[in-house]
Scaffold this active site. Structure first.
Site, PDB file in Angstrom:
ATOM      1  N   LYS A   1      14.955 -39.175  13.871  1.00 11.86           N
ATOM      2  CA  LYS A   1      14.156 -39.393  15.082  1.00 11.86           C
ATOM      3  C   LYS A   1      14.665 -40.595  15.857  1.00 11.86           C
ATOM      4  CE  LYS A   1      10.209 -37.231  12.811  1.00 11.86           C
ATOM      5  NZ  LYS A   1       9.006 -37.411  11.978  1.00 11.86           N
TER       6      LYS A   1
ATOM      7  N   GLN B   1       5.045 -42.014   9.783  1.00 10.48           N
ATOM      8  CA  GLN B   1       5.623 -40.913   9.017  1.00 10.48           C
ATOM      9  C   GLN B   1       4.733 -40.552   7.832  1.00 10.48           C
ATOM     10  OE1 GLN B   1       8.534 -39.148   9.776  1.00 10.48           O
ATOM     11  NE2 GLN B   1       7.841 -37.806   8.129  1.00 10.48           N
TER      12      GLN B   1
ATOM     13  N   ASP C   1       2.245 -37.734  18.218  1.00 11.29           N
ATOM     14  CA  ASP C   1       2.149 -36.599  17.293  1.00 11.29           C
ATOM     15  C   ASP C   1       1.049 -35.632  17.723  1.00 11.29           C
ATOM     16  OD1 ASP C   1       4.076 -36.477  15.303  1.00 11.29           O
ATOM     17  OD2 ASP C   1       3.081 -37.961  14.041  1.00 11.29           O
TER      18      ASP C   1
END
Length: 299
Positions: free
Chosen positions: A52, A96, A119
């Site tokens: 990412k 994460q 997210d």
């Protein structure tokens, strides 16, 4: 043989288009910023975060990465999130998952500023998604939508079966596909571990999305000719190689490829799209927070 939908190709195209959006923000003095936080020593999680961050660098997003020892108190993570919420250079925050057992995952999601929740898992953003007014579409479900579009598999009026009901993929994807909007208007069935006969459902589907986390759950006997199959699963299975494992999807690719109209591979299908849509959400977040209007690819 099925058309193999190349997620790498589609993801690169979206990232290239996003580069132009980043340049327009830069012309207004804005550099999008994404902060990733890792509270794990899991090798796979470390790999995902580094991928990412590399993707951010490639299109001009400023990446910030923070690591917290998995044995540290939960407050270490919550304090870091609080600092990032207040940092004007950070437009998106990604913690994460998974986090250690002593950390309340739902509290983590609620702690992130909804405007920085790229997210799309904060309860406020989930509610907006269900109501048909999404601020940020969750990355993997949005990526699935984009892959369907790339394969000319418009879900409108189609029967779609989503196998899996996770909060990350199954449920938000079902909500996206049922919406009265482009990329939606489908009749959606969600199957899961308590579904009595999954095959009876998938055999009726025009589109099957496998997101159950069970290696090769979907085989050719579970679909009809001409079905579009999207495989979200990424499973490690034992293998006689240097690593001792290989990656397998939730679909028996070689078996299903003979009957499907189109299919995504693992790896190289949905995975690259998840990263591309994370970048998309980060650029959108910068636009919203800084009040700079831009065009985003595929809006």
């Amino acid at each position: 043989m099925a058309h193999v939908i190349d997620g790498n190709e589609v993801g690169v195209r979206i990232q290239n288009e996003l580069s132009a959006s980043v340049e327009r923000l830069s012309d207004s003095g804005v550099t999008p910023g994404l902060a990733t936080v890792l509270m794990s020593d899991d090798g796979a999680s470390e790999t995902y975060v580094s991928m990412k961050q590399r993707a951010c660098e490639q299109i001009g997003i400023e990446g910030y990465h923070y690591e917290i020892g998995p044995d540290e108190p939960a407050d270490e993570l919550f304090d870091r999130i609080g600092e990032l919420n207040e940092d004007p250079s950070v437009h998106g925050i990604l913690v994460q998952m998974p986090v250690p057992d002593h950390v309340d995952e739902q509290r983590v999601l609620r702690r992130i500023d909804p405007l920085k929740d790229v997210d799309g898992f904060h309860p406020e953003n989930v509610g907006r998604l269900v109501a048909g007014d999404p601020r940020y579409k969750p990355c993997t479900p949005h990526g699935v939508q984009r892959l369907l579009a790339a394969a000319d598999a418009d879900p409108a009026g189609k029967d779609v079966v989503v196998v899996g009901r996770s909060n990350i993929v199954g449920k938000p994807l079902a909500n996206l596909l049922v919406q009265k909007a482009d990329g939606g208007n489908a009749t959606v069935t969600v199957c899961h571990s308590r579904t009595d006969d999954i095959a009876a459902k998938t055999l009726e589907a025009d589109i099957v999305v496998a997101a159950a986390g069970v290696p090769e759950l979907i085989d050719a006997e579970m679909i009809t000719d001409g079905t579009t199959v999207i495989d979200v699963g990424v499973n490690r299975v034992d293998a006689d190689n240097e690593k001792g494992y290989e990656l397998a999807g939730d679909v028996d690719f070689e078996d299903v490829e003979e009957k499907a109209e189109a299919i995504t591979p693992v790896p190289g299908g949905v995975g690259p799209m998840t990263i591309a849509m994370l970048l998309y959400n980060t650029v959108k977040a910068a636009s919203l927070q800084e009040g700079v209007a831009i065009e985003l690819p595929g809006q």
